[in-house]
Design a protein around this motif. Structure first.
Motif, PDB file in Angstrom:
ATOM      1  N   ALA A  82      10.535 -17.451  -3.227  1.00  0.00           N
ATOM      2  CA  ALA A  82      11.465 -16.501  -3.835  1.00  0.00           C
ATOM      3  C   ALA A  82      12.626 -16.218  -2.884  1.00  0.00           C
ATOM      4  CB  ALA A  82      10.740 -15.204  -4.175  1.00  0.00           C
ATOM      5  N   PRO A  83      13.799 -15.891  -3.408  1.00  0.00           N
ATOM      6  CA  PRO A  83      14.956 -15.584  -2.545  1.00  0.00           C
ATOM      7  C   PRO A  83      14.648 -14.422  -1.594  1.00  0.00           C
ATOM      8  CG  PRO A  83      15.639 -15.834  -4.832  1.00  0.00           C
ATOM      9  CD  PRO A  83      14.141 -15.823  -4.842  1.00  0.00           C
ATOM     10  N   GLU A  84      14.985 -14.586  -0.329  1.00  0.00           N
ATOM     11  CA  GLU A  84      14.659 -13.572   0.663  1.00  0.00           C
ATOM     12  C   GLU A  84      15.592 -12.373   0.620  1.00  0.00           C
ATOM     13  OE1 GLU A  84      13.765 -14.660   4.577  1.00  0.00           O
ATOM     14  OE2 GLU A  84      12.437 -16.326   4.041  1.00  0.00           O
ATOM     15  N   ASP A  85      16.732 -12.517  -0.019  1.00  0.00           N
ATOM     16  CA  ASP A  85      17.682 -11.403  -0.055  1.00  0.00           C
ATOM     17  C   ASP A  85      17.437 -10.452  -1.216  1.00  0.00           C
ATOM     18  OD1 ASP A  85      18.403 -13.258  -1.937  1.00  0.00           O
ATOM     19  OD2 ASP A  85      20.560 -13.060  -1.615  1.00  0.00           O
ATOM     20  N   ILE A  86      16.423 -10.730  -2.046  1.00  0.00           N
ATOM     21  CA  ILE A  86      16.046  -9.799  -3.112  1.00  0.00           C
ATOM     22  C   ILE A  86      14.811  -9.042  -2.655  1.00  0.00           C
ATOM     23  CG2 ILE A  86      15.301  -9.545  -5.507  1.00  0.00           C
ATOM     24  CD1 ILE A  86      16.792 -12.099  -6.162  1.00  0.00           C
ATOM     25  N   LYS A  87      14.903  -7.718  -2.637  1.00  0.00           N
ATOM     26  CA  LYS A  87      13.833  -6.893  -2.075  1.00  0.00           C
ATOM     27  C   LYS A  87      13.094  -6.115  -3.167  1.00  0.00           C
ATOM     28  CE  LYS A  87      15.302  -8.072   2.034  1.00  0.00           C
ATOM     29  NZ  LYS A  87      14.555  -9.042   2.858  1.00  0.00           N
ATOM     30  N   TYR A  88      11.841  -5.798  -2.858  1.00  0.00           N
ATOM     31  CA  TYR A  88      10.970  -5.094  -3.794  1.00  0.00           C
ATOM     32  C   TYR A  88      10.196  -4.015  -3.045  1.00  0.00           C
ATOM     33  CZ  TYR A  88      11.760  -9.488  -6.331  1.00  0.00           C
ATOM     34  OH  TYR A  88      12.324 -10.575  -6.935  1.00  0.00           O
ATOM     35  N   ILE A  89       9.659  -3.059  -3.803  1.00  0.00           N
ATOM     36  CA  ILE A  89       8.832  -2.038  -3.181  1.00  0.00           C
ATOM     37  C   ILE A  89       7.552  -2.677  -2.652  1.00  0.00           C
ATOM     38  CG2 ILE A  89       7.836  -1.375  -5.426  1.00  0.00           C
ATOM     39  CD1 ILE A  89       7.477   1.438  -4.281  1.00  0.00           C
ATOM     40  N   LYS A  90       7.215  -2.357  -1.394  1.00  0.00           N
ATOM     41  CA  LYS A  90       6.026  -2.904  -0.739  1.00  0.00           C
ATOM     42  C   LYS A  90       5.291  -1.765  -0.035  1.00  0.00           C
ATOM     43  CE  LYS A  90       6.794  -7.183  -1.775  1.00  0.00           C
ATOM     44  NZ  LYS A  90       5.830  -8.016  -2.514  1.00  0.00           N
ATOM     45  N   MET A  91       3.995  -1.930   0.151  1.00  0.00           N
ATOM     46  CA  MET A  91       3.261  -0.902   0.883  1.00  0.00           C
ATOM     47  C   MET A  91       2.031  -1.479   1.564  1.00  0.00           C
ATOM     48  SD  MET A  91       1.604   1.292  -2.226  1.00  0.00           S
ATOM     49  CE  MET A  91       0.422   0.595  -3.358  1.00  0.00           C
ATOM     50  N   HIS A  92       1.631  -0.806   2.645  1.00  0.00           N
ATOM     51  CA  HIS A  92       0.395  -1.127   3.348  1.00  0.00           C
ATOM     52  C   HIS A  92      -0.665  -0.153   2.847  1.00  0.00           C
ATOM     53  CE1 HIS A  92       2.460  -3.914   5.983  1.00  0.00           C
ATOM     54  NE2 HIS A  92       3.358  -2.981   6.260  1.00  0.00           N
ATOM     55  N   GLY A  93      -1.357  -0.571   1.782  1.00  0.00           N
ATOM     56  CA  GLY A  93      -2.240   0.334   1.066  1.00  0.00           C
ATOM     57  C   GLY A  93      -3.336   0.963   1.893  1.00  0.00           C
ATOM     58  N   ARG A  94      -3.988   0.180   2.729  1.00  0.00           N
ATOM     59  CA  ARG A  94      -5.085   0.713   3.538  1.00  0.00           C
ATOM     60  C   ARG A  94      -4.580   1.761   4.517  1.00  0.00           C
ATOM     61  NH1 ARG A  94      -9.866   2.374   3.393  1.00  0.00           N
ATOM     62  NH2 ARG A  94     -10.160   0.632   1.934  1.00  0.00           N
ATOM     63  N   LYS A  95      -3.443   1.503   5.156  1.00  0.00           N
ATOM     64  CA  LYS A  95      -2.880   2.468   6.101  1.00  0.00           C
ATOM     65  C   LYS A  95      -2.507   3.774   5.382  1.00  0.00           C
ATOM     66  CE  LYS A  95      -1.063  -0.790   9.521  1.00  0.00           C
ATOM     67  NZ  LYS A  95       0.145  -1.288  10.216  1.00  0.00           N
ATOM     68  N   ILE A  96      -1.929   3.656   4.185  1.00  0.00           N
ATOM     69  CA  ILE A  96      -1.559   4.852   3.418  1.00  0.00           C
ATOM     70  C   ILE A  96      -2.801   5.653   3.060  1.00  0.00           C
ATOM     71  CG2 ILE A  96      -0.574   5.675   1.243  1.00  0.00           C
ATOM     72  CD1 ILE A  96       1.262   3.172   1.350  1.00  0.00           C
ATOM     73  N   TYR A  97      -3.828   4.952   2.618  1.00  0.00           N
ATOM     74  CA  TYR A  97      -5.080   5.607   2.228  1.00  0.00           C
ATOM     75  C   TYR A  97      -5.660   6.402   3.398  1.00  0.00           C
ATOM     76  CZ  TYR A  97      -9.758   6.023   0.124  1.00  0.00           C
ATOM     77  OH  TYR A  97     -10.937   6.498  -0.390  1.00  0.00           O
ATOM     78  N   GLU A  98      -5.765   5.771   4.556  1.00  0.00           N
ATOM     79  CA  GLU A  98      -6.342   6.437   5.729  1.00  0.00           C
ATOM     80  C   GLU A  98      -5.461   7.595   6.189  1.00  0.00           C
ATOM     81  OE1 GLU A  98      -6.725   3.165   8.383  1.00  0.00           O
ATOM     82  OE2 GLU A  98      -8.562   2.398   7.445  1.00  0.00           O
TER      83      GLU A  98
END
Length: 352
Positions: free
Chosen positions: A223-239
């Motif tokens: 996928a094109p690298e200049d198009i961005k999307y919401i991302k998250m580190h789920g385990r870190k957020i949970y803890e």
């Protein structure tokens, strides 16, 4: 003088997307490697963890500011006020208006300015501005509105939480199944009775936690690298959430002068059913007790995670009697609480 909610409104989008609709998606890990499970297993595990069965997406002809206007109109009607009497319009969002099929966010003019314009408010002293505070944005907007009222700078404020996360999700990321769209709004006014905001708490943890939720490239390697999307580190957020949110909630309740036994409802950000249940259990454990039944209304099963819209939408639906076995009575002590990108945490103790 207290600051009380005199009207609420919400907008629930019409497009229903069920878990089964993700069966044909190609999911990858953050590093682009193949996801370890087939889609049937992935969807089953996702449902067990998050509680989400379906979510709502905007029609293609609508934007975040459009649904903010709809929720605002309902709140204004509920409060039975003249919109020209509003001193502030505060709208919490995170990604602005992203038209269907576009990859670009539009935030000029601000969404609050667009809402004011669509409400046809002529009064130039009605100040409109946006709040970017992650998922806790609507609660933070309420805290700011209270500050304006307490300082004598305002008598009446409109606070909106609106988001269209479906426009910024990566279809190759399993986490895309979490997110949804929606809008909720409330009118906050100066009042002279016992109801209103009793205490609040806010915090930003950014020393190590700033990038737990971020904008990044697609999980699909080509996928094109200049198009961005919401991302998250789920385990870190949970803890992080399990450690810090209950503490903030306890401080907020303690500062209100009320006990845990007085608390009737907790309107918590609808992020993840298992996480929300764990937060509530830890919160009550701080008082050496357990949560009563039905203390935490939930909409995540049908509405998913609409970020800043989850708390005001949930509150509005309960007030309107649209959630089974959930109701509020005059004088009830309730709490609003949220956690999200930043990492930000906040809470309000409120008397209905």
């Amino acid at each position: 003088m207290n600051c009380k909610i005199t009207g609420t409104g919400s907008y629930i989008p019409n497009v229903i997307t069920r878990n089964a609709d993700f069966d044909k998606h190609e999911f990858y890990n953050l590093d682009g490697s193949n996801f370890p499970y087939d889609n049937e297993t992935t969807i089953r595990k996702f449902k067990a963890i998050t509680g989400i069965e379906e979510r709502r997406y905007l029609d293609n002809n609508l934007n975040t500011s459009d649904i903010a206007v709809i929720a605002a109109q309902k709140a204004i009607e509920s409060a039975n006020i003249d919109p020209e009497s509003l001193d502030y319009i505060i709208i919490a969002h995170n990604y602005g208006d992203v038209p269907a099929g576009s990859v670009q966010s539009d935030t000029v003019p601000s969404l609050a300015t667009r809402v004011k314009s669509h409400l046809r408010i002529k009064n130039p002293k009605c100040v409109a501005y946006d709040v970017l505070f992650g998922c806790p944005g609507w609660i933070e907007g309420m805290i700011q509105a209270q500050a304006f009222i307490k300082a004598g700078m305002a008598k009446r404020c409109l606070v909106i939480g609106a988001e269209a996360l479906s426009r910024v999700v990566d279809k190759h990321d399993r986490d895309s199944m979490i997110f949804s769209d929606g809008a909720g709004a409330a009118i906050l006014e100066a009042g002279d009775d016992e109801s209103g905001i009793l205490a609040h708490e806010s915090a930003t943890f950014s020393f190590q936690e700033a990038e737990y939720i971020y904008f990044g490239k697609s999980n699909h390697a080509s996928a094109p690298e200049d198009i961005k999307y919401i991302k998250m580190h789920g385990r870190k957020i949970y803890e992080f959430a399990l450690v810090n949110v209950p503490k903030a909630m306890k401080e907020c309740l303690d500062n209100s002068g009320h006990s845990i036994n007085d608390l009737k409802k907790i309107f918590i950000h609808q992020a993840n059913e298992k996480m929300d249940e764990a937060i509530i259990n830890r919160f009550y454990k701080l008082y050496k007790t357990t949560p009563p039944e039905k203390v935490m209304p939930m909409t995540i099963h049908e509405l998913g995670n609409s970020s800043v819209a989850t708390v005001p939408t949930l509150f509005d639906l309960v007030l309107r009697g649209e959630i089974a076995d959930q109701e509020l009575k005059k004088g009830d002590i309730v709490m609003f609480a949220s956690v999200g990108a930043g990492m930000n945490i906040n809470a309000i103790t409120y008397q209905v």
